[in-house]
Design an enzyme around this catalytic site. Structure first.
Site, PDB file in Angstrom:
ATOM      1  N   ILE A  41       0.829  -1.202   0.000  1.00 38.22           N
ATOM      2  CA  ILE A  41       0.000   0.000   0.000  1.00 38.22           C
ATOM      3  C   ILE A  41       0.871   1.264   0.000  1.00 38.22           C
ATOM      4  O   ILE A  41       1.441   1.623   1.018  1.00 38.22           O
ATOM      5  CB  ILE A  41      -0.913   0.003   1.237  1.00 38.22           C
ATOM      6  CG1 ILE A  41      -1.758  -1.281   1.261  1.00 38.22           C
ATOM      7  CG2 ILE A  41      -1.812   1.231   1.209  1.00 38.22           C
ATOM      8  CD1 ILE A  41      -2.492  -1.461   2.562  1.00 38.22           C
ATOM      9  N   PRO A  42       1.001   1.913  -1.160  1.00 40.27           N
ATOM     10  CA  PRO A  42       1.832   3.116  -1.279  1.00 40.27           C
ATOM     11  C   PRO A  42       1.181   4.308  -0.595  1.00 40.27           C
ATOM     12  O   PRO A  42       0.787   5.269  -1.237  1.00 40.27           O
ATOM     13  CB  PRO A  42       1.950   3.308  -2.786  1.00 40.27           C
ATOM     14  CG  PRO A  42       0.675   2.748  -3.343  1.00 40.27           C
ATOM     15  CD  PRO A  42       0.297   1.613  -2.414  1.00 40.27           C
ATOM     16  N   CYS A  43       1.093   4.264   0.718  1.00 37.09           N
ATOM     17  CA  CYS A  43       0.425   5.332   1.449  1.00 37.09           C
ATOM     18  C   CYS A  43       1.166   6.656   1.288  1.00 37.09           C
ATOM     19  O   CYS A  43       0.640   7.708   1.598  1.00 37.09           O
ATOM     20  CB  CYS A  43       0.295   4.953   2.920  1.00 37.09           C
ATOM     21  SG  CYS A  43       1.833   4.406   3.652  1.00 37.09           S
ATOM     22  N   HIS A  44       2.400   6.593   0.801  1.00 36.81           N
ATOM     23  CA  HIS A  44       3.151   7.838   0.618  1.00 36.81           C
ATOM     24  C   HIS A  44       2.584   8.631  -0.553  1.00 36.81           C
ATOM     25  O   HIS A  44       2.904   9.787  -0.748  1.00 36.81           O
ATOM     26  CB  HIS A  44       4.630   7.513   0.409  1.00 36.81           C
ATOM     27  CG  HIS A  44       4.897   6.682  -0.799  1.00 36.81           C
ATOM     28  ND1 HIS A  44       4.897   5.301  -0.762  1.00 36.81           N
ATOM     29  CD2 HIS A  44       5.135   7.046  -2.082  1.00 36.81           C
ATOM     30  CE1 HIS A  44       5.149   4.872  -1.998  1.00 36.81           C
ATOM     31  NE2 HIS A  44       5.295   5.892  -2.808  1.00 36.81           N
TER      32      HIS A  44
END
Length: 105
Positions: free
Chosen positions: A52-55
């Site tokens: 999950i590329p929460c950035h």
DNA sequence: TGTGTGACGATCG
DNA sequence: GCGATCGCCACAC
């Protein structure tokens, strides 16, 4: 089931590389347009940071959170720059160019 | 078990 | 146009 959190994770994973989204957008995709705060907390508890590329998720203004977990907003900014995300001189993401609203692709 | 808090955003006043 | 409150989620105490 926790459809909301699952949907949030799914929406974040759908964010294409080089683009960024915002909590409100993810919340909307999750079916809770006002659950931006819930999205933030769900991502904070990000169970799969590699998946999950929460950035890629930032404020609606395009600004990054001050108390980030990756090591600081500088790290998040660098990651986005590596992906080709354009930043404004204000230090915020260029939502006009890299803003992703989940409607395309 | 229940209350409070925390990566936010929108709407009401 | 600005200020304050509500809504939503999951987790810690």
């Amino acid at each position: 089931m926790h459809d909301f959190s699952q949907n949030v994770y799914r929406a974040v994973q759908k964010i294409p590389r080089g683009k960024v989204s915002n909590y409100g957008c993810i919340a909307f995709l999750a079916g809770k347009p006002r659950a931006a705060r819930g999205v933030g907390f769900v991502l904070h508890r990000n169970p799969d940071p590699e998946r999950i590329p929460c950035h890629r998720v930032v404020f609606k203004d395009g600004s990054l959170c001050k108390g980030y977990v990756f090591g600081g907003p500088d790290v998040q900014r660098q990651k986005l720059l590596e992906e080709g995300v354009a930043f404004l001189p204000d230090g915020r993401v260029d939502m006009e160019t890299c803003g992703w609203y989940g409607k395309e692709e």
